[in-house]
Design a protein around this motif. Sequence first.
Motif, PDB file in Angstrom:
ATOM      1  N   MET A   1       0.976  -0.927   0.260  1.00 20.14           N
ATOM      2  CA  MET A   1      -0.408  -0.075   0.274  1.00 20.14           C
ATOM      3  C   MET A   1       1.300   1.375  -0.016  1.00 20.14           C
ATOM      4  SD  MET A   1      -2.365   1.216   2.923  1.00 20.14           S
ATOM      5  CE  MET A   1      -1.647   1.900   3.873  1.00 20.14           C
ATOM      6  N   GLN A   2       1.087   2.566  -0.753  1.00 20.46           N
ATOM      7  CA  GLN A   2       1.325   3.588  -0.463  1.00 20.46           C
ATOM      8  C   GLN A   2       0.677   4.440   0.081  1.00 20.46           C
ATOM      9  OE1 GLN A   2       1.411   5.803  -4.383  1.00 20.46           O
ATOM     10  NE2 GLN A   2       3.320   4.332  -5.138  1.00 20.46           N
ATOM     11  N   LYS A   3       2.042   5.082   0.534  1.00 22.91           N
ATOM     12  CA  LYS A   3       1.550   5.671   2.051  1.00 22.91           C
ATOM     13  C   LYS A   3       1.849   7.511   1.688  1.00 22.91           C
ATOM     14  CE  LYS A   3       2.218   3.472   5.892  1.00 22.91           C
ATOM     15  NZ  LYS A   3       2.277   3.093   6.883  1.00 22.91           N
ATOM     16  N   ARG A   4       1.339   8.219   1.847  1.00 16.09           N
ATOM     17  CA  ARG A   4       1.044   9.312   1.461  1.00 16.09           C
ATOM     18  C   ARG A   4       2.134  10.496   2.026  1.00 16.09           C
ATOM     19  NH1 ARG A   4      -5.031  10.780  -0.427  1.00 16.09           N
ATOM     20  NH2 ARG A   4      -5.157   9.022   0.959  1.00 16.09           N
ATOM     21  N   ASP A   5       2.691  10.991   1.541  1.00 13.12           N
ATOM     22  CA  ASP A   5       3.392  12.682   2.454  1.00 13.12           C
ATOM     23  C   ASP A   5       2.730  12.925   3.091  1.00 13.12           C
ATOM     24  OD1 ASP A   5       5.645  12.074   0.852  1.00 13.12           O
ATOM     25  OD2 ASP A   5       4.592  13.834   0.080  1.00 13.12           O
ATOM     26  N   THR A   6       3.220  12.716   4.862  1.00 11.06           N
ATOM     27  CA  THR A   6       2.616  13.474   5.959  1.00 11.06           C
ATOM     28  C   THR A   6       2.457  14.862   6.307  1.00 11.06           C
ATOM     29  OG1 THR A   6       4.703  12.952   7.055  1.00 11.06           O
ATOM     30  CG2 THR A   6       2.833  11.414   7.871  1.00 11.06           C
ATOM     31  N   ALA A   7       1.526  15.417   6.526  1.00  7.71           N
ATOM     32  CA  ALA A   7       1.346  16.531   6.472  1.00  7.71           C
ATOM     33  C   ALA A   7       1.402  17.045   7.878  1.00  7.71           C
ATOM     34  CB  ALA A   7       0.719  17.237   5.894  1.00  7.71           C
ATOM     35  N   PRO A   8       0.683  18.065   9.030  1.00  9.01           N
ATOM     36  CA  PRO A   8       0.327  18.597  10.667  1.00  9.01           C
ATOM     37  C   PRO A   8      -0.667  18.196  10.523  1.00  9.01           C
ATOM     38  CG  PRO A   8       1.828  20.169  10.022  1.00  9.01           C
ATOM     39  CD  PRO A   8       1.770  19.207   8.184  1.00  9.01           C
ATOM     40  N   PRO A   9      -1.598  17.670  11.091  1.00  5.95           N
ATOM     41  CA  PRO A   9      -3.111  16.903  11.396  1.00  5.95           C
ATOM     42  C   PRO A   9      -3.964  18.728  10.842  1.00  5.95           C
ATOM     43  CG  PRO A   9      -1.854  16.201  12.872  1.00  5.95           C
ATOM     44  CD  PRO A   9      -0.945  16.689  12.659  1.00  5.95           C
ATOM     45  N   GLU A  10      -4.863  18.552  10.274  1.00  2.19           N
ATOM     46  CA  GLU A  10      -5.420  19.821  10.178  1.00  2.19           C
ATOM     47  C   GLU A  10      -5.844  20.081  11.469  1.00  2.19           C
ATOM     48  OE1 GLU A  10      -8.403  20.197   6.622  1.00  2.19           O
ATOM     49  OE2 GLU A  10      -6.321  18.897   5.944  1.00  2.19           O
ATOM     50  N   GLN A  11      -6.232  21.344  12.041  1.00  2.00           N
ATOM     51  CA  GLN A  11      -7.225  21.005  13.101  1.00  2.00           C
ATOM     52  C   GLN A  11      -8.508  21.362  13.219  1.00  2.00           C
ATOM     53  OE1 GLN A  11      -5.145  21.964  15.979  1.00  2.00           O
ATOM     54  NE2 GLN A  11      -3.631  20.359  14.960  1.00  2.00           N
ATOM     55  N   PHE A  12      -9.741  20.915  13.803  1.00  2.00           N
ATOM     56  CA  PHE A  12     -11.082  21.474  13.965  1.00  2.00           C
ATOM     57  C   PHE A  12     -11.566  22.168  15.298  1.00  2.00           C
ATOM     58  CE2 PHE A  12     -10.299  18.943   9.594  1.00  2.00           C
ATOM     59  CZ  PHE A  12     -10.439  20.166   8.858  1.00  2.00           C
ATOM     60  N   LYS A  13     -12.601  22.554  15.003  1.00  2.00           N
ATOM     61  CA  LYS A  13     -13.114  23.067  16.357  1.00  2.00           C
ATOM     62  C   LYS A  13     -14.610  23.206  16.540  1.00  2.00           C
ATOM     63  CE  LYS A  13     -10.536  27.112  17.344  1.00  2.00           C
ATOM     64  NZ  LYS A  13      -9.939  28.411  18.020  1.00  2.00           N
ATOM     65  N   MET A  14     -15.062  22.537  17.735  1.00  2.86           N
ATOM     66  CA  MET A  14     -16.611  22.039  17.534  1.00  2.86           C
ATOM     67  C   MET A  14     -17.546  23.718  17.573  1.00  2.86           C
ATOM     68  SD  MET A  14     -16.400  20.269  20.865  1.00  2.86           S
ATOM     69  CE  MET A  14     -15.558  20.858  22.334  1.00  2.86           C
ATOM     70  N   TYR A  15     -18.552  22.729  17.578  1.00  2.77           N
ATOM     71  CA  TYR A  15     -19.814  24.263  16.407  1.00  2.77           C
ATOM     72  C   TYR A  15     -20.579  24.420  17.757  1.00  2.77           C
ATOM     73  CZ  TYR A  15     -22.761  27.344  13.853  1.00  2.77           C
ATOM     74  OH  TYR A  15     -23.701  28.686  13.963  1.00  2.77           O
ATOM     75  N   ILE A  16     -21.118  24.820  19.191  1.00  2.00           N
ATOM     76  CA  ILE A  16     -21.301  25.358  20.417  1.00  2.00           C
ATOM     77  C   ILE A  16     -22.484  26.516  19.994  1.00  2.00           C
ATOM     78  CG2 ILE A  16     -22.057  24.203  22.594  1.00  2.00           C
ATOM     79  CD1 ILE A  16     -19.659  23.186  22.381  1.00  2.00           C
ATOM     80  N   GLY A  17     -23.576  27.062  20.075  1.00  2.00           N
ATOM     81  CA  GLY A  17     -24.376  27.766  20.163  1.00  2.00           C
ATOM     82  C   GLY A  17     -23.968  29.077  19.430  1.00  2.00           C
ATOM     83  N   GLY A  18     -23.418  28.548  18.775  1.00  2.00           N
ATOM     84  CA  GLY A  18     -23.050  29.548  17.084  1.00  2.00           C
ATOM     85  C   GLY A  18     -21.736  30.305  17.285  1.00  2.00           C
ATOM     86  N   GLN A 362      -6.130 -10.590   4.792  1.00  2.00           N
ATOM     87  CA  GLN A 362      -5.930  -9.494   4.508  1.00  2.00           C
ATOM     88  C   GLN A 362      -4.474  -9.514   2.652  1.00  2.00           C
ATOM     89  OE1 GLN A 362      -1.642  -8.722   6.384  1.00  2.00           O
ATOM     90  NE2 GLN A 362      -2.231  -6.463   6.783  1.00  2.00           N
ATOM     91  N   ALA A 363      -5.471  -8.448   2.320  1.00  2.00           N
ATOM     92  CA  ALA A 363      -5.230  -8.847   0.962  1.00  2.00           C
ATOM     93  C   ALA A 363      -3.690  -8.075   0.483  1.00  2.00           C
ATOM     94  CB  ALA A 363      -5.824  -7.614   0.232  1.00  2.00           C
ATOM     95  N   SER A 364      -2.665  -8.017  -0.258  1.00  2.00           N
ATOM     96  CA  SER A 364      -1.189  -8.194  -0.835  1.00  2.00           C
ATOM     97  C   SER A 364      -1.071  -6.953  -0.512  1.00  2.00           C
ATOM     98  CB  SER A 364      -1.165  -8.386  -2.011  1.00  2.00           C
ATOM     99  OG  SER A 364      -1.685  -7.348  -2.328  1.00  2.00           O
ATOM    100  N   LEU A 365      -1.779  -6.009  -0.477  1.00  2.00           N
ATOM    101  CA  LEU A 365      -1.934  -4.739  -0.468  1.00  2.00           C
ATOM    102  C   LEU A 365      -1.296  -4.104   1.366  1.00  2.00           C
ATOM    103  CD1 LEU A 365      -4.511  -2.864  -1.623  1.00  2.00           C
ATOM    104  CD2 LEU A 365      -2.708  -2.107  -2.567  1.00  2.00           C
ATOM    105  N   GLY A 366      -1.996  -5.255   1.872  1.00  2.00           N
ATOM    106  CA  GLY A 366      -1.518  -4.443   3.451  1.00  2.00           C
ATOM    107  C   GLY A 366      -2.212  -3.927   3.954  1.00  2.00           C
ATOM    108  N   GLY A 367      -1.834  -3.013   4.914  1.00  2.00           N
ATOM    109  CA  GLY A 367      -3.239  -2.273   5.746  1.00  2.00           C
ATOM    110  C   GLY A 367      -4.229  -2.810   6.417  1.00  2.00           C
ATOM    111  N   PHE A 368      -5.422  -2.254   6.168  1.00  2.00           N
ATOM    112  CA  PHE A 368      -6.041  -2.619   6.847  1.00  2.00           C
ATOM    113  C   PHE A 368      -7.230  -3.002   5.680  1.00  2.00           C
ATOM    114  CE2 PHE A 368      -6.711   1.364  10.193  1.00  2.00           C
ATOM    115  CZ  PHE A 368      -4.971   0.530  10.632  1.00  2.00           C
ATOM    116  N   PHE A 369      -6.680  -3.912   4.424  1.00  2.00           N
ATOM    117  CA  PHE A 369      -7.288  -4.354   3.205  1.00  2.00           C
ATOM    118  C   PHE A 369      -7.126  -5.870   3.687  1.00  2.00           C
ATOM    119  CE2 PHE A 369      -5.627  -0.547   1.300  1.00  2.00           C
ATOM    120  CZ  PHE A 369      -7.381  -0.874   0.583  1.00  2.00           C
ATOM    121  N   VAL A 370      -8.916  -5.840   3.724  1.00  2.00           N
ATOM    122  CA  VAL A 370      -9.219  -7.377   3.621  1.00  2.00           C
ATOM    123  C   VAL A 370      -9.768  -7.681   2.700  1.00  2.00           C
ATOM    124  CG1 VAL A 370     -10.603  -8.828   4.693  1.00  2.00           C
ATOM    125  CG2 VAL A 370     -10.634  -7.105   6.391  1.00  2.00           C
ATOM    126  N   LEU A 371      -9.327  -8.956   1.312  1.00  2.00           N
ATOM    127  CA  LEU A 371     -10.043  -9.806   0.642  1.00  2.00           C
ATOM    128  C   LEU A 371     -11.351  -9.704   0.443  1.00  2.00           C
ATOM    129  CD1 LEU A 371      -7.497 -12.114  -0.547  1.00  2.00           C
ATOM    130  CD2 LEU A 371      -7.869  -9.815  -1.751  1.00  2.00           C
TER     131      LEU A 371
END
Length: 495
Positions: A1-18, A362-371
Amino acid sequence: MQKRDTAPPEQFKMYIGGNWVGASDSRTLNSTNPYTQQIWASVPDASAEDVNTAINAARDAFDNGPWRQTTPQQRAATMRKLGELIARDAEKMARIESTDNGKLLREMVAQWRYMPEWFHYFAGQAAREWGAVLPSDKPNFIAFTRKEPIGVVAAITPWNSPVLLMIWKLAPALAAGCTFIVKPSEHTPVSTLAFAKLVEEAGIPPGVFNVLTGGPDVGRQLVSDPRVDKIAFTGSDSVGKAIARAAADNFTRVSLELGGKSPQIVFDDCDLEAAANGIMSGIFAATGQTCMAGSRLIVQRSVHDEIVRRLLERVKTIRLGDPMAPQTEMGPAATEFQFQKVLSMVKAARAEGATIAYGGEQASLGGFFVLPTILTGVTNDMTIARNEVFGPVLSVLTFDTEDEAIRLANDTRYGLAAGIWTLNVQRAHRVAAKVRAGSVWINAYRTFGPYAPFGGFKHSGIGRENGHEGMAEYLETKSVWIELTGKLRDPFTIG
Ligand code: NAD
C-alpha cells in the motif's frame, strides 16, 4: 500500500451555540486516515462542561430562540438554502469524509450530491404537517390537534456514513422546529464539523445546530440528561440497548437505527445475472460496512453452484486500493479494530465448519485491506450467520422450498432489510409480506430515498427515519379542546 506524504494534522473546532470552540480543557482527539493509517486531523475531545454548554445552548434556542417561532415556510426557505450549499460543496465534503472513513470517494460524492434532497423533501414536509379538527361528540366543544416540535434532539452517529445518517435526523428535526446537538463517531468526526460551516452560512440561528466531538462518554452524558427531549441514534445494537436504558430514566423519546444480518433470497426463477450483481453490491460495496449489507445469501439449491460460480468470477476482479482513485472498487476497513474483527470472524466461521471459497485474509496491499470473502456451506446456527460482521464477508446458505427460505430469512434477531430475487410476481409479493424486515427490495438492493421510511424490525431498531413516519418522530401531538358557550357551570357534567 502506498503511503502519502505526511502533513501536520488539520485542526478543527466544535460548533456550540453559534461559536467555534475547542474543548474547555483543551483536550483533543486524532482522526486517522484508514488508507494511509496516518493521523490527518485533530478535533476537540469535548469535556463534561462542553456537553453541558451545548445542551444549554440547544435548550435555550428551543425555549427562547426564534427558530421554533418561525413559520414552516420560513424554515423551509432556510433548509432549501442549506440544501443548495451542500450541493455546492459536495465534492469538497465527500473528500473530507472519504479521508476520515476510507470509503470510496465516488460513493461519498454520490451520497453528498443526493443529500440536498433531504432538505428539499423535509422543507416541503414542514408545511405539510398539520393537525386536524376532530369529530367531537360534544356539541359545545370544538377539538383539534396541534403538531408541535418535540424539543431538543441529541443525535449520535456511527462512522460509516456520518453526515448522511445525521441529516436523516436533522432535516425532519429542523422542519419540525426542533434544536439539535450531534455527536459523530470518534473515528470520523471531521465531516460533521465541516458541515456545521454550511449550517452557519445558511443562516440557521445560533444554538439550533451544535456539534460535540468526543467518544462514548460524551454520548453517555447526552443521552442521560433530562434536558434532552429526544435521542436519535444510529449504531450498534449493543450501544442501542445502553441508550434505551439511559433514555428510560427520563422517558426521553428515542429512535434507534441498529445493525442487521440481512438476507438476500435467490430463487431459481430469477435473472441470475441481475441477482449476482445485486448480491455483489449488497455485500461488497462500501467494503460491507453498511447496516443494510446483504450478508446472508440464501440461495435455492438448484442454482447454488451457478450463483457461487458467477460470484467467484466477479469477486476475483474487484479492484482494491486508494479510496480516492476513480478505478478503486473496494477500500480498506475503517479502523484496525474493524479489520481484526473481520478476520477473526472468518477464522471462527471456518472452525465452525464453513468453507472459505474466496478471501478470508488480508489483501496483498497490506494495511486495513481485507479480501472480499465468500463463505460457502454456512448454516444459520453458525456464529457468522447470526452476528453482524460489518465487513466484506458473504455467507452462503441453501434452501429447497419457499417456506424454508422464509424461515431461514427470519431466523435472526435482526430485521433491517432483505432482498428477494425472483421473476414470479406472486412469489415476490408472498415472500415480501412474510419477511420480517423494515426494507424489502425485489430484484434490487440498497436503494433508499428521503420519502421512504427506513428502520428495523426486532433488534434492528425502534422507529423510522425518512418519509412521513420519519417526520412524526420529531413531533408531539397535542389535543386542544375549546368550550363554545363560555358558560361552563357544572364541573361534574364534563367528559
Ligand atoms: P457504535 O454503536 O460503536 O457507535 C455509534 C456511536 O455511539 C458513536 O458515536 C459512539 O461514540 C457512540 N457511543 C458508544 N457508546 C455509547 C454510549 N454508551 N452511550 C452513548 N453513545 C455511545 O457503532 P459504530 O461502530 O460507530 O457503527 C457501526 C454500527 O452501526 C453497526 O452495528 C451498523 O449496523 C450500525 N449502523 C446502523 C445503521 C442503520 O441505519 N440502521 C446505519 C449505519 C450503521
